[in-house]
Each structure stands twice: as C-alpha cells, then as structure tokens.
Design a protein around this motif. Structure first.
Motif, mmCIF file in Angstrom:
data_model
loop_
_atom_site.group_PDB
_atom_site.id
_atom_site.type_symbol
_atom_site.label_atom_id
_atom_site.label_comp_id
_atom_site.label_asym_id
_atom_site.label_seq_id
_atom_site.Cartn_x
_atom_site.Cartn_y
_atom_site.Cartn_z
ATOM 1 N N GLU A 30 1.675 105.376 13.691
ATOM 2 C CA GLU A 30 0.943 104.127 13.472
ATOM 3 C C GLU A 30 0.364 103.570 14.767
ATOM 4 O OE1 GLU A 30 3.335 101.240 11.523
ATOM 5 O OE2 GLU A 30 3.694 102.470 9.743
ATOM 6 N N VAL A 31 1.159 103.571 15.823
ATOM 7 C CA VAL A 31 0.727 102.969 17.093
ATOM 8 C C VAL A 31 -0.500 103.687 17.641
ATOM 9 C CG1 VAL A 31 1.359 102.506 19.487
ATOM 10 C CG2 VAL A 31 3.034 102.149 17.659
ATOM 11 N N GLU A 32 -0.474 105.023 17.603
ATOM 12 C CA GLU A 32 -1.593 105.797 18.131
ATOM 13 C C GLU A 32 -2.875 105.536 17.350
ATOM 14 O OE1 GLU A 32 -0.491 109.883 18.257
ATOM 15 O OE2 GLU A 32 1.152 109.563 19.672
ATOM 16 N N PHE A 33 -2.761 105.517 16.016
ATOM 17 C CA PHE A 33 -3.956 105.293 15.200
ATOM 18 C C PHE A 33 -4.439 103.842 15.292
ATOM 19 C CE2 PHE A 33 -2.405 109.137 12.886
ATOM 20 C CZ PHE A 33 -3.508 109.920 13.159
ATOM 21 N N ALA A 34 -3.516 102.908 15.447
ATOM 22 C CA ALA A 34 -3.919 101.506 15.614
ATOM 23 C C ALA A 34 -4.732 101.338 16.884
ATOM 24 C CB ALA A 34 -2.685 100.604 15.650
ATOM 25 N N THR A 35 -4.305 102.039 17.941
ATOM 26 C CA THR A 35 -5.045 101.995 19.204
ATOM 27 C C THR A 35 -6.394 102.689 19.071
ATOM 28 O OG1 THR A 35 -2.980 101.994 20.476
ATOM 29 C CG2 THR A 35 -4.992 102.650 21.643
ATOM 30 N N PHE A 36 -6.393 103.853 18.431
ATOM 31 C CA PHE A 36 -7.623 104.634 18.296
ATOM 32 C C PHE A 36 -8.679 103.879 17.496
ATOM 33 C CE2 PHE A 36 -10.264 107.727 15.999
ATOM 34 C CZ PHE A 36 -10.765 108.466 17.061
ATOM 35 N N TYR A 37 -8.268 103.261 16.387
ATOM 36 C CA TYR A 37 -9.221 102.554 15.525
ATOM 37 C C TYR A 37 -9.377 101.082 15.897
ATOM 38 C CZ TYR A 37 -9.244 106.584 12.375
ATOM 39 O OH TYR A 37 -9.408 107.845 11.831
ATOM 40 N N ALA A 38 -8.617 100.634 16.882
ATOM 41 C CA ALA A 38 -8.664 99.237 17.331
ATOM 42 C C ALA A 38 -8.392 98.266 16.177
ATOM 43 C CB ALA A 38 -10.008 98.926 17.985
ATOM 44 N N VAL A 39 -7.322 98.544 15.449
ATOM 45 C CA VAL A 39 -6.914 97.693 14.331
ATOM 46 C C VAL A 39 -5.417 97.435 14.431
ATOM 47 C CG1 VAL A 39 -8.733 98.540 12.793
ATOM 48 C CG2 VAL A 39 -6.503 99.681 12.821
ATOM 49 N N SER A 40 -4.901 96.597 13.556
ATOM 50 C CA SER A 40 -3.467 96.298 13.556
ATOM 51 C C SER A 40 -2.678 97.443 12.926
ATOM 52 C CB SER A 40 -3.197 95.014 12.774
ATOM 53 O OG SER A 40 -3.491 95.214 11.403
ATOM 54 N N ARG A 41 -1.384 97.487 13.215
ATOM 55 C CA ARG A 41 -0.525 98.501 12.614
ATOM 56 C C ARG A 41 -0.426 98.311 11.100
ATOM 57 N NH1 ARG A 41 5.011 99.319 15.852
ATOM 58 N NH2 ARG A 41 5.206 100.896 14.185
ATOM 59 N N SER A 42 -0.526 97.074 10.643
ATOM 60 C CA SER A 42 -0.464 96.822 9.205
ATOM 61 C C SER A 42 -1.664 97.439 8.492
ATOM 62 C CB SER A 42 -0.391 95.317 8.922
ATOM 63 O OG SER A 42 -1.554 94.661 9.385
ATOM 64 N N THR A 43 -2.827 97.442 9.161
ATOM 65 C CA THR A 43 -4.014 98.086 8.583
ATOM 66 C C THR A 43 -3.803 99.594 8.464
ATOM 67 O OG1 THR A 43 -5.497 96.389 9.477
ATOM 68 C CG2 THR A 43 -6.488 98.492 8.890
ATOM 69 N N ILE A 44 -3.234 100.184 9.516
ATOM 70 C CA ILE A 44 -2.940 101.617 9.489
ATOM 71 C C ILE A 44 -1.906 101.914 8.417
ATOM 72 C CG2 ILE A 44 -1.973 103.554 10.784
ATOM 73 C CD1 ILE A 44 -4.796 102.721 11.649
ATOM 74 N N ARG A 45 -0.908 101.041 8.285
ATOM 75 C CA ARG A 45 0.147 101.234 7.290
ATOM 76 C C ARG A 45 -0.456 101.256 5.877
ATOM 77 N NH1 ARG A 45 3.321 97.113 8.919
ATOM 78 N NH2 ARG A 45 3.795 98.295 10.797
ATOM 79 N N GLU A 46 -1.411 100.363 5.640
ATOM 80 C CA GLU A 46 -2.057 100.318 4.326
ATOM 81 C C GLU A 46 -2.889 101.572 4.094
ATOM 82 O OE1 GLU A 46 -4.923 97.368 1.666
ATOM 83 O OE2 GLU A 46 -4.090 96.669 3.576
ATOM 84 N N ALA A 47 -3.566 102.056 5.138
ATOM 85 C CA ALA A 47 -4.350 103.287 5.026
ATOM 86 C C ALA A 47 -3.443 104.468 4.704
ATOM 87 C CB ALA A 47 -5.106 103.545 6.327
ATOM 88 N N LEU A 48 -2.277 104.510 5.322
ATOM 89 C CA LEU A 48 -1.331 105.598 5.060
ATOM 90 C C LEU A 48 -0.791 105.539 3.640
ATOM 91 C CD1 LEU A 48 0.632 105.660 8.451
ATOM 92 C CD2 LEU A 48 -1.153 107.234 7.675
ATOM 93 N N ARG A 49 -0.618 104.335 3.120
ATOM 94 C CA ARG A 49 -0.165 104.206 1.729
ATOM 95 C C ARG A 49 -1.225 104.739 0.765
ATOM 96 N NH1 ARG A 49 2.642 99.326 3.443
ATOM 97 N NH2 ARG A 49 0.768 98.079 3.112
ATOM 98 N N ILE A 50 -2.501 104.518 1.098
ATOM 99 C CA ILE A 50 -3.591 105.061 0.279
ATOM 100 C C ILE A 50 -3.523 106.588 0.279
ATOM 101 C CG2 ILE A 50 -6.103 105.320 0.105
ATOM 102 C CD1 ILE A 50 -6.327 102.472 1.290
ATOM 103 N N LEU A 51 -3.288 107.162 1.457
ATOM 104 C CA LEU A 51 -3.185 108.616 1.565
ATOM 105 C C LEU A 51 -1.953 109.150 0.833
ATOM 106 C CD1 LEU A 51 -4.210 109.131 5.299
ATOM 107 C CD2 LEU A 51 -5.589 109.557 3.259
ATOM 108 N N GLU A 52 -0.902 108.361 0.804
ATOM 109 C CA GLU A 52 0.297 108.767 0.067
ATOM 110 C C GLU A 52 -0.004 108.859 -1.429
ATOM 111 O OE1 GLU A 52 5.021 107.695 0.127
ATOM 112 O OE2 GLU A 52 3.617 106.018 0.017
ATOM 113 N N LEU A 53 -0.789 107.908 -1.942
ATOM 114 C CA LEU A 53 -1.169 107.941 -3.352
ATOM 115 C C LEU A 53 -2.021 109.162 -3.680
ATOM 116 C CD1 LEU A 53 -2.004 104.160 -3.959
ATOM 117 C CD2 LEU A 53 -0.038 105.435 -4.823
#
Length: 214
Positions: A30-53
């Motif tokens: 999460e931390v690496e992708f949050a830095t890469f996309y310049a977004v919060s970790r919660s945004t990355i967490r939600e994106a990962l949940r979409i990928l889990e679905l």
C-alpha cells in the motif's frame, strides 16, 4: 459514467497484472503504491478491494495484498459461465441482427483477421467483437453479466491464444459464428460461440499446465 480514483488505479494495476508486469504471487504494498500514485493509503486499499472482487488479488489478514496465482479450477468455472453467456448472446443477436449491425460485425471480423499475427491485438479485437455481439443482443442484464465476467476472466483469455495455430483455429470458428448471426441462424450461432469459448478454455488450461511445469 466517470470512474472514481480507486477504480482508475484498480484498472491500471489490473493491466499490469494481466500483462505480467506484476507477477503472480507478488505482494502489493500500500505504501509504495500510495507514493507512486500520490494518493492516500485508503484510496489504494479501496483499489485493492476492487481487484479482490475481480479475483486478481487476495487480501490476507495482517499480511497484506497479493496477486493471485492462475488456477485450473477457476479457469474451468469461469469459462463454463462465459460459454453459456456468450452462446446465449449470439443466439439473441442472430434473432435481431439488422443489416447495419451485420455490416459492423463483418468490419470487426475483418479487423480480427488482420490482427492474426499479433496475439495481444487479436485478444483485444476478439473482446471488441464480443462487446458488439452482447450489445446487438439487446439484453441489458446479459450485457452487464458479460462485461463483469470479461473483467474477471481477462487474465486467462490470452493464455488460450498464445500460439498462431490456435488463433487461426479461433478465427475459423469466429467466421462461422458471425456468419450464423448475420444469416439469422440462432441455433448455429449459439453452438459456434459455445465451441469458441470451450476451445479457448481447453487451450488456456493446456498453456497453464505448460507454464507451471517449467
């Protein structure tokens, strides 16, 4: 509809997973992708949940998110649903296809034939043909299911179209399928599209076995 930021990031990560840029089994931090996309970790967490679905990511309690590994069982089950959905779509399309829609199908088929030497482009063009058929079918519920399944099965479809000989065989069945749709032959269209999906399933399973035996 406009996609949310987590949806956009999920699509970007999905493309990297499907292309193999992010390998199966990899941990998604999460931390690496949050830095890469310049977004919060919660945004990355939600994106990962979409990928889990979509079945592309597994989120493990207190261990993080990991790219799922291809599964024979999942391939078999997903393609079984795909075969049923798309054979129904082709049947419905054959019942209602207009001359204008027939021309669109022939144009898309020509583009598919023109991409025979490029596996990635062939996969995209076949996806475009499926999208057109499900649109012509005129059943919004079926279309939604087909679109959702396309997102889930996307990592497996290229496996069955890696070899040129396999794509040539696929193109032949595609021609029979489109020919049946434009000729208003629902039964033939349905049978051909079911065959198309199951042949791709069998080729994908064979390719997966080859990759896992290395």
């Amino acid at each position: 509809m406009l996609r949310t930021l987590p949806q956009q990031i999920a699509e970007n990560l999905a493309a990297s997973i499907l292309s193999g840029e992010i390998e199966a089994g990899s941990r998604l931090r999460e931390v690496e992708f949050a830095t890469f996309y310049a977004v919060s970790r919660s945004t990355i967490r939600e994106a990962l949940r979409i990928l889990e679905l979509r079945g592309l990511v597994e989120i493990r309690v207190q261990r993080g998110a990991y790219v799922t590994c291809p599964s024979r069982d999942e391939i078999y089950k997903l393609f079984a649903v795909r075969a049923a959905l798309l054979s129904t779509a082709s049947r419905l399309a054959a019942e209602v296809c207009t001359p204008q829609q027939a021309a669109q199908l022939r144009t898309r088929l020509d583009k598919l034939a023109g991409s025979l030497d490029d596996a990635a482009r062939y996969v995209r063009q076949s996806g475009d043909l499926i999208d057109l058929i499900t649109t012509i079918a005129g059943n919004e519920i079926l279309k939604q299911y087909a679109d959702d399944l396309a997102a889930r099965i996307g990592r497996y479809v290229p496996l069955g179209l890696t070899e040129l000989a396999r794509r040539e065989k696929s193109l032949k069945v595609w021609r029979d399928t489109i020919g049946a749709i434009v000729a208003h032959e629902p039964d033939k269209a349905s049978v051909n599209h079911y065959l198309l999906a199951t042949q791709n399933r069998d080729a994908a399973l064979l390719r997966l076995d080859q990759l896992q035996s290395r």
